[in-house]
Design a protein around this motif. Sequence first.
Motif, PDB file in Angstrom:
ATOM      1  N   ASP A   1     -11.876  22.154  -7.319  1.00  0.00           N
ATOM      2  CA  ASP A   1     -11.425  22.016  -5.928  1.00  0.00           C
ATOM      3  C   ASP A   1     -11.606  20.602  -5.390  1.00  0.00           C
ATOM      4  O   ASP A   1     -10.956  20.226  -4.410  1.00  0.00           O
ATOM      5  N   HIS A   2     -12.496  19.823  -5.990  1.00  0.00           N
ATOM      6  CA  HIS A   2     -12.815  18.503  -5.443  1.00  0.00           C
ATOM      7  C   HIS A   2     -12.243  17.354  -6.268  1.00  0.00           C
ATOM      8  O   HIS A   2     -12.446  16.197  -5.920  1.00  0.00           O
ATOM      9  N   GLN A   3     -11.529  17.663  -7.352  1.00  0.00           N
ATOM     10  CA  GLN A   3     -10.927  16.606  -8.155  1.00  0.00           C
ATOM     11  C   GLN A   3      -9.491  16.355  -7.715  1.00  0.00           C
ATOM     12  O   GLN A   3      -8.820  17.244  -7.199  1.00  0.00           O
ATOM     13  N   ARG A   4      -9.044  15.147  -7.942  1.00  0.00           N
ATOM     14  CA  ARG A   4      -7.713  14.754  -7.473  1.00  0.00           C
ATOM     15  C   ARG A   4      -6.608  15.431  -8.269  1.00  0.00           C
ATOM     16  O   ARG A   4      -6.729  15.700  -9.458  1.00  0.00           O
ATOM     17  N   THR A   5      -5.510  15.667  -7.572  1.00  0.00           N
ATOM     18  CA  THR A   5      -4.243  16.035  -8.183  1.00  0.00           C
ATOM     19  C   THR A   5      -3.278  14.880  -7.936  1.00  0.00           C
ATOM     20  O   THR A   5      -3.606  13.915  -7.235  1.00  0.00           O
ATOM     21  N   ARG A   6      -2.078  14.983  -8.465  1.00  0.00           N
ATOM     22  CA  ARG A   6      -1.079  13.956  -8.178  1.00  0.00           C
ATOM     23  C   ARG A   6      -0.785  13.876  -6.670  1.00  0.00           C
ATOM     24  O   ARG A   6      -0.492  12.807  -6.143  1.00  0.00           O
ATOM     25  N   LEU A   7      -0.863  15.005  -5.977  1.00  0.00           N
ATOM     26  CA  LEU A   7      -0.583  15.003  -4.546  1.00  0.00           C
ATOM     27  C   LEU A   7      -1.652  14.246  -3.780  1.00  0.00           C
ATOM     28  O   LEU A   7      -1.342  13.377  -2.951  1.00  0.00           O
ATOM     29  N   THR A   8      -2.922  14.566  -4.028  1.00  0.00           N
ATOM     30  CA  THR A   8      -3.967  13.861  -3.293  1.00  0.00           C
ATOM     31  C   THR A   8      -3.993  12.380  -3.669  1.00  0.00           C
ATOM     32  O   THR A   8      -4.280  11.528  -2.826  1.00  0.00           O
ATOM     33  N   HIS A   9      -3.660  12.072  -4.911  1.00  0.00           N
ATOM     34  CA  HIS A   9      -3.544  10.664  -5.300  1.00  0.00           C
ATOM     35  C   HIS A   9      -2.465   9.967  -4.479  1.00  0.00           C
ATOM     36  O   HIS A   9      -2.684   8.872  -3.947  1.00  0.00           O
ATOM     37  N   ALA A  10      -1.294  10.593  -4.355  1.00  0.00           N
ATOM     38  CA  ALA A  10      -0.205   9.985  -3.578  1.00  0.00           C
ATOM     39  C   ALA A  10      -0.623   9.747  -2.133  1.00  0.00           C
ATOM     40  O   ALA A  10      -0.301   8.712  -1.536  1.00  0.00           O
ATOM     41  N   LEU A  11      -1.350  10.699  -1.558  1.00  0.00           N
ATOM     42  CA  LEU A  11      -1.806  10.540  -0.178  1.00  0.00           C
ATOM     43  C   LEU A  11      -2.792   9.386  -0.056  1.00  0.00           C
ATOM     44  O   LEU A  11      -2.759   8.621   0.921  1.00  0.00           O
ATOM     45  N   GLU A  12      -3.673   9.227  -1.041  1.00  0.00           N
ATOM     46  CA  GLU A  12      -4.635   8.131  -0.997  1.00  0.00           C
ATOM     47  C   GLU A  12      -3.945   6.780  -1.209  1.00  0.00           C
ATOM     48  O   GLU A  12      -4.315   5.782  -0.576  1.00  0.00           O
ATOM     49  N   VAL A  13      -2.952   6.743  -2.069  1.00  0.00           N
ATOM     50  CA  VAL A  13      -2.179   5.502  -2.235  1.00  0.00           C
ATOM     51  C   VAL A  13      -1.481   5.143  -0.929  1.00  0.00           C
ATOM     52  O   VAL A  13      -1.464   3.981  -0.514  1.00  0.00           O
ATOM     53  N   ALA A  14      -0.921   6.152  -0.258  1.00  0.00           N
ATOM     54  CA  ALA A  14      -0.238   5.903   1.010  1.00  0.00           C
ATOM     55  C   ALA A  14      -1.207   5.369   2.061  1.00  0.00           C
ATOM     56  O   ALA A  14      -0.869   4.473   2.850  1.00  0.00           O
ATOM     57  N   GLN A  15      -2.417   5.913   2.107  1.00  0.00           N
ATOM     58  CA  GLN A  15      -3.406   5.416   3.081  1.00  0.00           C
ATOM     59  C   GLN A  15      -3.738   3.962   2.809  1.00  0.00           C
ATOM     60  O   GLN A  15      -3.805   3.140   3.739  1.00  0.00           O
ATOM     61  N   ILE A  16      -3.939   3.611   1.554  1.00  0.00           N
ATOM     62  CA  ILE A  16      -4.275   2.226   1.215  1.00  0.00           C
ATOM     63  C   ILE A  16      -3.090   1.305   1.487  1.00  0.00           C
ATOM     64  O   ILE A  16      -3.235   0.217   2.067  1.00  0.00           O
ATOM     65  N   ALA A  17      -1.901   1.728   1.088  1.00  0.00           N
ATOM     66  CA  ALA A  17      -0.706   0.897   1.279  1.00  0.00           C
ATOM     67  C   ALA A  17      -0.423   0.653   2.759  1.00  0.00           C
ATOM     68  O   ALA A  17      -0.084  -0.466   3.156  1.00  0.00           O
ATOM     69  N   THR A  18      -0.552   1.688   3.578  1.00  0.00           N
ATOM     70  CA  THR A  18      -0.274   1.502   5.005  1.00  0.00           C
ATOM     71  C   THR A  18      -1.360   0.660   5.660  1.00  0.00           C
ATOM     72  O   THR A  18      -1.080  -0.117   6.581  1.00  0.00           O
ATOM     73  N   SER A  19      -2.597   0.756   5.202  1.00  0.00           N
ATOM     74  CA  SER A  19      -3.655  -0.110   5.729  1.00  0.00           C
ATOM     75  C   SER A  19      -3.358  -1.573   5.441  1.00  0.00           C
ATOM     76  O   SER A  19      -3.514  -2.435   6.313  1.00  0.00           O
ATOM     77  N   ILE A  20      -2.935  -1.851   4.218  1.00  0.00           N
ATOM     78  CA  ILE A  20      -2.598  -3.231   3.862  1.00  0.00           C
ATOM     79  C   ILE A  20      -1.371  -3.692   4.641  1.00  0.00           C
ATOM     80  O   ILE A  20      -1.349  -4.806   5.185  1.00  0.00           O
ATOM     81  N   ALA A  21      -0.348  -2.845   4.715  1.00  0.00           N
ATOM     82  CA  ALA A  21       0.885  -3.223   5.407  1.00  0.00           C
ATOM     83  C   ALA A  21       0.621  -3.527   6.883  1.00  0.00           C
ATOM     84  O   ALA A  21       1.172  -4.482   7.437  1.00  0.00           O
ATOM     85  N   ARG A  22      -0.203  -2.715   7.538  1.00  0.00           N
ATOM     86  CA  ARG A  22      -0.554  -2.993   8.934  1.00  0.00           C
ATOM     87  C   ARG A  22      -1.318  -4.306   9.047  1.00  0.00           C
ATOM     88  O   ARG A  22      -1.086  -5.108   9.952  1.00  0.00           O
ATOM     89  N   GLY A  23      -2.233  -4.511   8.106  1.00  0.00           N
ATOM     90  CA  GLY A  23      -3.061  -5.706   8.161  1.00  0.00           C
ATOM     91  C   GLY A  23      -2.286  -6.995   7.991  1.00  0.00           C
ATOM     92  O   GLY A  23      -2.652  -8.017   8.583  1.00  0.00           O
ATOM     93  N   VAL A  24      -1.225  -6.957   7.200  1.00  0.00           N
ATOM     94  CA  VAL A  24      -0.459  -8.183   6.962  1.00  0.00           C
ATOM     95  C   VAL A  24       0.796  -8.255   7.815  1.00  0.00           C
ATOM     96  O   VAL A  24       1.509  -9.261   7.787  1.00  0.00           O
ATOM     97  N   GLY A  25       1.095  -7.191   8.573  1.00  0.00           N
ATOM     98  CA  GLY A  25       2.213  -7.239   9.510  1.00  0.00           C
ATOM     99  C   GLY A  25       3.578  -7.050   8.885  1.00  0.00           C
ATOM    100  O   GLY A  25       4.531  -7.746   9.265  1.00  0.00           O
ATOM    101  N   VAL A  26       3.676  -6.093   7.938  1.00  0.00           N
ATOM    102  CA  VAL A  26       4.990  -5.800   7.357  1.00  0.00           C
ATOM    103  C   VAL A  26       5.327  -4.341   7.637  1.00  0.00           C
ATOM    104  O   VAL A  26       4.653  -3.676   8.425  1.00  0.00           O
TER     105      VAL A  26
END
Length: 354
Positions: A93-118
């Motif tokens: 129940d606590h290990q990643r699936t492809r879905l939770t991985h995609a959500l974590e990638v999206a969180q990191i990507a949007t954090s970077i995108a906001r930080g650099v203004g794109v």
Amino acid sequence: MHGHPAEGLVRAHATSHARVGPGRTVDRLAREAYEREVLRAGATFAEGAGDRARPEEPDPERTCFERDRDRVVHSTAFRRLAGKTQVVVHPTDHQRTRLTHALEVAQIATSIARGVGVNVSLADAIALGHDCGHGPGGHASEDAFDAYVPGGFDHGPWGADVSLADLNLCAQTLDGIRNHSWSRPAPSTVEGEIVSWADRIAYCAHDLEDAVHAQIVRPDEIPAEVAEVAGRTRREQLGHFVRAVVASVAEHGEIGMSADSAGALASLRAFNYERIYVRPESLAQSRAVVEVLQALVEHFVAHPGALPDTVVPDDDPVRTAVTYVAGMTDRFAFDLAVRDLAWDPERLPLRPGG
């Protein structure tokens, strides 16, 4: 059940007091104008309906990349990621699936995108869709399907050109999905390059965390060159690597990392490969995945009538079979092999404790 009517309006809560001040709603045109005002040079701007293979009318409320993001989230390929292996087949129940991985990638990507203004929406759409081309059983599925796809099976192009093809996504979104892996040509947008980094940051940190929780490795075994630069925990590592990309953009005007941060990420990835991905148990799991997926492909090539009516046949029966099997979740593929191929369950990837 019917809400709370009052003053010509139905409210969800009897005690609702949520109010907004005066002003107009923020439609697509307003959002596009806002992007032009605040995003930095080099960002990808949303324009009208977007650059799509099949022309569409613009959406009244959403920008083209917001629309792409929503289409990915509501797609069958995205939902099935919940049943697809990230690293461990039959995750707890606590290990990643492809879905939770995609959500974590999206969180990191949007954090970077906001930080650099794109463009945050484009980064989000690419990140959520980036792994939709993966088959069941993790990266071993690519090895399984390589034999049937000219030039080899690559989950990035497969996701863009097959799994998500019916969504009619914008060219920039598809390009980012197609080319997110570092072995591929560079994405054509800044946002696509951000997702390339976000994917690597995410899986290096969270695969390590899963391995620690599964007692495959211990925190004190993490290499010193990783711990001293980025820390030992997933939280520390994500924070460091996200800030490293943002700082590098501020200093150099392009997506990347300083040498010390990039070196720590590379060392973390190398450690994961040695201790997690290619340990004997993982290699045995991969061999079992390859065997069962290739057996399924051969079965549907030999018996095309066994394919469900929902499958749209390709001119090439092999590609039709690969498309069908690649879209399966782990459990569906393994159960189908046992049911229709009389596959010995002992030859399937083991469940924990199996």
